[in-house]
Design a protein around this motif. Structure first.
Motif, PDB file in Angstrom:
ATOM      1  N   LEU A 231       0.818  -1.206   0.000  1.00  0.00           N
ATOM      2  CA  LEU A 231       0.000   0.000   0.000  1.00  0.00           C
ATOM      3  C   LEU A 231       0.854   1.259   0.000  1.00  0.00           C
ATOM      4  CD1 LEU A 231      -2.803  -1.060   2.498  1.00  0.00           C
ATOM      5  CD2 LEU A 231      -2.937  -0.952   0.019  1.00  0.00           C
TER       6      LEU A 231
ATOM      7  N   THR B 170      -1.830   3.284  -4.065  1.00  0.00           N
ATOM      8  CA  THR B 170      -3.213   3.025  -4.442  1.00  0.00           C
ATOM      9  C   THR B 170      -3.372   1.568  -4.854  1.00  0.00           C
ATOM     10  OG1 THR B 170      -2.829   3.658  -6.743  1.00  0.00           O
ATOM     11  CG2 THR B 170      -3.593   5.381  -5.242  1.00  0.00           C
TER      12      THR B 170
ATOM     13  N   TYR C  97      -7.863   0.974  -2.416  1.00  0.00           N
ATOM     14  CA  TYR C  97      -7.233   1.860  -1.437  1.00  0.00           C
ATOM     15  C   TYR C  97      -6.683   3.062  -2.194  1.00  0.00           C
ATOM     16  CZ  TYR C  97      -4.228   3.590   2.295  1.00  0.00           C
ATOM     17  OH  TYR C  97      -3.644   4.379   3.249  1.00  0.00           O
ATOM     18  N   PRO C  98      -6.824   4.277  -1.702  1.00  0.00           N
ATOM     19  CA  PRO C  98      -7.439   4.666  -0.435  1.00  0.00           C
ATOM     20  C   PRO C  98      -8.962   4.572  -0.454  1.00  0.00           C
ATOM     21  CG  PRO C  98      -6.758   6.598  -1.665  1.00  0.00           C
ATOM     22  CD  PRO C  98      -6.256   5.417  -2.435  1.00  0.00           C
ATOM     23  N   LYS C  99      -9.559   5.040   0.628  1.00  0.00           N
ATOM     24  CA  LYS C  99     -10.984   4.839   0.869  1.00  0.00           C
ATOM     25  C   LYS C  99     -11.867   5.620  -0.091  1.00  0.00           C
ATOM     26  CE  LYS C  99     -14.343   5.335   4.650  1.00  0.00           C
ATOM     27  NZ  LYS C  99     -14.498   5.721   6.075  1.00  0.00           N
TER      28      LYS C  99
ATOM     29  N   PRO D 239     -14.463  -1.275   5.489  1.00  0.00           N
ATOM     30  CA  PRO D 239     -13.108  -1.851   5.479  1.00  0.00           C
ATOM     31  C   PRO D 239     -13.154  -3.367   5.380  1.00  0.00           C
ATOM     32  CG  PRO D 239     -13.722  -1.210   7.703  1.00  0.00           C
ATOM     33  CD  PRO D 239     -14.836  -0.732   6.810  1.00  0.00           C
TER      34      PRO D 239
ATOM     35  N   TRP E 279      -6.647  -3.323   5.189  1.00  0.00           N
ATOM     36  CA  TRP E 279      -6.327  -1.970   4.742  1.00  0.00           C
ATOM     37  C   TRP E 279      -7.058  -1.597   3.462  1.00  0.00           C
ATOM     38  CZ3 TRP E 279      -1.149   0.778   5.877  1.00  0.00           C
ATOM     39  CH2 TRP E 279      -0.746   0.530   7.189  1.00  0.00           C
ATOM     40  N   CYS E 280      -7.737  -2.517   2.842  1.00  0.00           N
ATOM     41  CA  CYS E 280      -8.502  -2.215   1.633  1.00  0.00           C
ATOM     42  C   CYS E 280      -9.982  -2.061   1.989  1.00  0.00           C
ATOM     43  CB  CYS E 280      -8.311  -3.309   0.583  1.00  0.00           C
ATOM     44  SG  CYS E 280      -6.635  -3.367  -0.101  1.00  0.00           S
ATOM     45  N   TYR E 281     -10.770  -1.608   1.003  1.00  0.00           N
ATOM     46  CA  TYR E 281     -12.171  -1.282   1.259  1.00  0.00           C
ATOM     47  C   TYR E 281     -13.062  -1.886   0.177  1.00  0.00           C
ATOM     48  CZ  TYR E 281     -10.245   2.187   4.477  1.00  0.00           C
ATOM     49  OH  TYR E 281      -9.564   2.805   5.494  1.00  0.00           O
TER      50      TYR E 281
END
Length: 245
Positions: free
Chosen positions: A82, A87, A116-118, A142, A146-148
Protein backbone atom coordinates in the motif's frame (compact mmCIF):
# COMPACT_ATOMS: atom_id res chain seq x y z
CA UNK A 1 3.92 10.65 12.22
CA UNK A 2 1.34 8.79 14.30
CA UNK A 3 1.63 7.50 17.86
CA UNK A 4 -0.35 5.08 20.00
CA UNK A 5 0.08 5.53 23.75
CA UNK A 6 -1.20 3.03 26.33
CA UNK A 7 -1.01 3.41 30.12
CA UNK A 8 -1.23 0.22 32.21
CA UNK A 9 -1.15 1.03 35.92
CA UNK A 10 2.20 2.81 36.31
CA UNK A 11 3.70 1.52 33.06
CA UNK A 12 3.87 3.48 29.82
CA UNK A 13 3.76 1.88 26.36
CA UNK A 14 4.03 3.76 23.07
CA UNK A 15 4.10 2.76 19.38
CA UNK A 16 5.19 5.35 16.84
CA UNK A 17 4.81 5.13 13.06
CA UNK A 18 6.79 7.31 10.68
CA UNK A 19 6.62 7.37 6.86
CA UNK A 20 9.13 9.01 4.54
CA UNK A 21 8.33 9.71 0.89
CA UNK A 22 10.83 10.72 -1.77
CA UNK A 23 10.46 11.44 -5.47
CA UNK A 24 7.72 13.15 -7.45
CA UNK A 25 5.74 9.90 -7.65
CA UNK A 26 6.73 8.60 -4.20
CA UNK A 27 8.90 5.95 -5.83
CA UNK A 28 11.06 5.79 -2.67
CA UNK A 29 8.91 5.09 0.36
CA UNK A 30 10.06 3.98 3.79
CA UNK A 31 8.15 3.54 7.01
CA UNK A 32 9.41 2.76 10.48
CA UNK A 33 7.48 1.36 13.45
CA UNK A 34 9.09 1.90 16.85
CA UNK A 35 7.84 0.71 20.23
CA UNK A 36 8.79 2.13 23.62
CA UNK A 37 8.21 0.84 27.13
CA UNK A 38 8.55 3.39 29.93
CA UNK A 39 10.31 5.65 27.41
CA UNK A 40 12.91 2.97 26.61
CA UNK A 41 13.28 1.95 22.96
CA UNK A 42 12.29 -1.71 22.68
CA UNK A 43 11.77 -2.69 19.04
CA UNK A 44 11.84 -1.22 15.56
CA UNK A 45 10.49 -2.35 12.19
CA UNK A 46 12.09 -0.84 9.09
CA UNK A 47 10.40 -1.44 5.73
CA UNK A 48 13.70 -1.07 3.88
CA UNK A 49 15.30 -3.88 5.89
CA UNK A 50 12.01 -5.78 6.03
CA UNK A 51 12.36 -7.10 9.60
CA UNK A 52 12.09 -6.30 13.29
CA UNK A 53 15.08 -5.33 15.44
CA UNK A 54 15.16 -5.66 19.23
CA UNK A 55 17.18 -3.45 21.56
CA UNK A 56 16.82 -5.27 24.89
CA UNK A 57 17.27 -8.89 25.91
CA UNK A 58 13.51 -9.46 25.92
CA UNK A 59 12.74 -7.53 22.73
CA UNK A 60 15.55 -9.26 20.81
CA UNK A 61 13.81 -12.60 21.41
CA UNK A 62 10.43 -11.03 20.61
CA UNK A 63 11.83 -9.64 17.35
CA UNK A 64 13.05 -13.11 16.36
CA UNK A 65 9.57 -14.53 17.01
CA UNK A 66 7.82 -11.76 15.04
CA UNK A 67 10.22 -12.18 12.12
CA UNK A 68 9.16 -15.84 11.94
CA UNK A 69 5.44 -15.11 12.38
CA UNK A 70 3.63 -15.57 9.00
CA UNK A 71 0.69 -13.40 10.12
CA UNK A 72 2.92 -10.46 10.96
CA UNK A 73 4.85 -10.98 7.72
CA UNK A 74 1.58 -10.80 5.77
CA UNK A 75 0.60 -7.58 7.55
CA UNK A 76 3.94 -5.97 6.77
CA UNK A 77 3.66 -7.17 3.15
CA UNK A 78 0.29 -5.46 2.78
CA UNK A 79 1.68 -2.30 4.37
CA UNK A 80 4.62 -2.25 1.96
CA UNK A 81 2.32 -2.82 -1.00
CA UNK A 82 0.00 0.00 0.00
CA UNK A 83 2.80 2.41 0.79
CA UNK A 84 4.90 1.68 -2.28
CA UNK A 85 1.99 1.71 -4.69
CA UNK A 86 -0.07 4.17 -2.63
CA UNK A 87 -3.21 3.02 -4.44
CA UNK A 88 -4.95 -0.28 -5.09
CA UNK A 89 -7.25 -0.31 -8.11
CA UNK A 90 -10.79 -1.49 -7.32
CA UNK A 91 -12.18 -4.71 -8.73
CA UNK A 92 -15.68 -3.91 -10.03
CA UNK A 93 -18.41 -6.51 -10.56
CA UNK A 94 -21.95 -6.07 -11.85
CA UNK A 95 -24.76 -8.56 -11.25
CA UNK A 96 -28.55 -8.79 -11.28
CA UNK A 97 -30.66 -9.92 -8.35
CA UNK A 98 -33.58 -12.29 -8.90
CA UNK A 99 -36.92 -10.57 -9.22
CA UNK A 100 -39.67 -11.53 -6.75
CA UNK A 101 -42.69 -13.15 -8.38
CA UNK A 102 -45.05 -10.61 -9.88
CA UNK A 103 -42.58 -7.71 -9.96
CA UNK A 104 -41.61 -6.06 -13.24
CA UNK A 105 -38.60 -4.18 -11.88
CA UNK A 106 -35.12 -5.68 -11.62
CA UNK A 107 -32.24 -4.74 -9.33
CA UNK A 108 -28.65 -4.38 -10.47
CA UNK A 109 -25.81 -4.42 -7.95
CA UNK A 110 -22.48 -2.75 -8.68
CA UNK A 111 -19.73 -3.77 -6.25
CA UNK A 112 -16.21 -2.39 -5.91
CA UNK A 113 -13.74 -4.53 -3.95
CA UNK A 114 -10.17 -4.31 -2.64
CA UNK A 115 -9.39 -0.65 -3.29
CA UNK A 116 -7.23 1.86 -1.44
CA UNK A 117 -7.44 4.67 -0.43
CA UNK A 118 -10.98 4.84 0.87
CA UNK A 119 -12.26 7.67 -1.34
CA UNK A 120 -14.29 6.37 -4.29
CA UNK A 121 -17.22 7.52 -6.41
CA UNK A 122 -19.79 5.28 -8.11
CA UNK A 123 -22.47 6.40 -10.57
CA UNK A 124 -25.07 4.67 -12.72
CA UNK A 125 -25.34 5.57 -16.41
CA UNK A 126 -28.28 4.83 -18.72
CA UNK A 127 -27.62 5.45 -22.42
CA UNK A 128 -24.77 7.79 -21.50
CA UNK A 129 -26.74 9.85 -18.95
CA UNK A 130 -26.43 9.69 -15.17
CA UNK A 131 -29.26 7.98 -13.28
CA UNK A 132 -30.26 9.74 -10.05
CA UNK A 133 -33.54 8.00 -9.15
CA UNK A 134 -34.11 4.51 -7.69
CA UNK A 135 -30.43 4.39 -6.71
CA UNK A 136 -28.88 3.77 -3.29
CA UNK A 137 -25.30 3.48 -2.09
CA UNK A 138 -23.81 1.61 0.84
CA UNK A 139 -21.12 2.98 3.13
CA UNK A 140 -17.50 2.33 2.26
CA UNK A 141 -16.59 -0.65 4.45
CA UNK A 142 -13.11 -1.85 5.48
CA UNK A 143 -12.07 -5.39 4.55
CA UNK A 144 -9.72 -5.70 7.50
CA UNK A 145 -6.59 -5.75 5.30
CA UNK A 146 -6.33 -1.97 4.74
CA UNK A 147 -8.50 -2.21 1.63
CA UNK A 148 -12.17 -1.28 1.26
CA UNK A 149 -15.37 -2.28 -0.51
CA UNK A 150 -18.65 -0.58 -1.38
CA UNK A 151 -21.89 -1.44 -3.20
CA UNK A 152 -24.65 0.35 -5.08
CA UNK A 153 -28.14 -0.82 -6.14
CA UNK A 154 -30.22 0.31 -9.10
CA UNK A 155 -33.88 -0.59 -9.62
CA UNK A 156 -35.03 -0.52 -13.23
CA UNK A 157 -37.49 -2.03 -15.71
CA UNK A 158 -35.54 -4.09 -18.28
CA UNK A 159 -35.87 -3.02 -21.91
CA UNK A 160 -33.96 -4.24 -24.95
CA UNK A 161 -32.99 -0.80 -26.25
CA UNK A 162 -31.20 0.73 -23.27
CA UNK A 163 -27.56 0.44 -22.22
CA UNK A 164 -26.85 0.49 -18.48
CA UNK A 165 -23.37 0.88 -17.01
CA UNK A 166 -21.75 1.39 -13.62
CA UNK A 167 -19.08 4.10 -13.61
CA UNK A 168 -16.36 4.06 -10.94
CA UNK A 169 -13.88 6.85 -10.21
CA UNK A 170 -10.90 6.25 -7.94
CA UNK A 171 -7.45 7.68 -7.32
CA UNK A 172 -5.84 4.52 -8.69
CA UNK A 173 -7.62 4.86 -12.05
CA UNK A 174 -6.24 7.19 -14.69
CA UNK A 175 -9.77 7.52 -16.11
CA UNK A 176 -13.26 6.42 -15.01
CA UNK A 177 -13.98 2.70 -15.25
CA UNK A 178 -17.20 1.67 -17.02
CA UNK A 179 -18.73 -1.77 -16.46
CA UNK A 180 -21.61 -2.34 -18.90
CA UNK A 181 -24.47 -4.63 -17.91
CA UNK A 182 -24.81 -7.67 -20.20
CA UNK A 183 -28.32 -9.17 -19.84
CA UNK A 184 -27.30 -12.48 -21.44
CA UNK A 185 -26.98 -15.53 -19.24
CA UNK A 186 -23.74 -15.98 -17.28
CA UNK A 187 -21.26 -18.59 -18.52
CA UNK A 188 -22.07 -20.87 -15.57
CA UNK A 189 -25.78 -20.96 -16.41
CA UNK A 190 -25.05 -21.47 -20.11
CA UNK A 191 -22.86 -24.47 -19.20
CA UNK A 192 -25.56 -25.93 -16.95
CA UNK A 193 -28.17 -25.62 -19.71
CA UNK A 194 -25.82 -27.22 -22.28
CA UNK A 195 -25.06 -30.15 -19.96
CA UNK A 196 -28.77 -30.64 -19.26
CA UNK A 197 -29.62 -30.67 -22.98
CA UNK A 198 -26.84 -33.18 -23.69
CA UNK A 199 -28.16 -35.46 -20.97
CA UNK A 200 -31.69 -35.17 -22.36
CA UNK A 201 -30.52 -36.05 -25.89
CA UNK A 202 -28.50 -39.04 -24.66
CA UNK A 203 -31.46 -40.31 -22.64
CA UNK A 204 -33.77 -39.93 -25.64
CA UNK A 205 -31.35 -41.83 -27.91
CA UNK A 206 -31.03 -44.67 -25.37
CA UNK A 207 -34.82 -44.89 -25.00
CA UNK A 208 -35.39 -45.03 -28.78
CA UNK A 209 -32.63 -47.63 -29.15
CA UNK A 210 -34.25 -49.77 -26.46
CA UNK A 211 -37.66 -49.58 -28.14
CA UNK A 212 -36.20 -50.52 -31.54
CA UNK A 213 -34.27 -53.37 -29.95
CA UNK A 214 -37.37 -54.77 -28.23
CA UNK A 215 -39.47 -54.55 -31.40
CA UNK A 216 -36.75 -56.28 -33.45
CA UNK A 217 -36.37 -59.14 -30.96
CA UNK A 218 -40.16 -59.57 -30.77
CA UNK A 219 -40.53 -59.95 -34.54
CA UNK A 220 -37.58 -62.33 -34.73
CA UNK A 221 -39.19 -64.49 -32.07
CA UNK A 222 -42.64 -64.18 -33.67
CA UNK A 223 -41.39 -65.48 -37.03
CA UNK A 224 -39.37 -68.24 -35.41
CA UNK A 225 -35.96 -66.86 -36.26
CA UNK A 226 -34.89 -67.03 -32.60
CA UNK A 227 -36.03 -69.55 -29.97
CA UNK A 228 -37.22 -68.99 -26.40
CA UNK A 229 -33.79 -69.60 -24.74
CA UNK A 230 -32.23 -67.10 -27.12
CA UNK A 231 -35.05 -64.67 -26.32
CA UNK A 232 -34.16 -64.97 -22.63
CA UNK A 233 -30.53 -64.20 -23.43
CA UNK A 234 -31.55 -61.12 -25.43
CA UNK A 235 -33.81 -60.01 -22.58
CA UNK A 236 -30.97 -60.33 -20.05
CA UNK A 237 -28.66 -58.39 -22.36
CA UNK A 238 -31.29 -55.68 -22.71
CA UNK A 239 -31.69 -55.36 -18.93
CA UNK A 240 -27.94 -55.28 -18.28
CA UNK A 241 -27.06 -52.82 -21.06
CA UNK A 242 -29.92 -50.33 -21.07
CA UNK A 243 -30.56 -50.16 -17.33
CA UNK A 244 -26.93 -49.72 -16.33
CA UNK A 245 -25.97 -47.03 -18.87
Amino acid sequence: NNSLIVHINEDFYQVRACCTFKGSHFEETEYILTSFFNKNLMMEYNSTRGNWTGFTAYSIEAAKWWNRDPVDAQRRKIERKLLYNLTTIPTVKLKSLKRPNGEHTSTLVCSAYNFYPKQIRMRWMRNGKEVTTDVNYSDVMPNGDWCYQTHSHLKYIPTSAEKIACMVEHLGLSEPMFVVWDPSLPVEQQTQIAVGLCGLVIGFVIAISGIIYCITVYFLFFYGIILAPQLLEYYCFFRIFFFTV
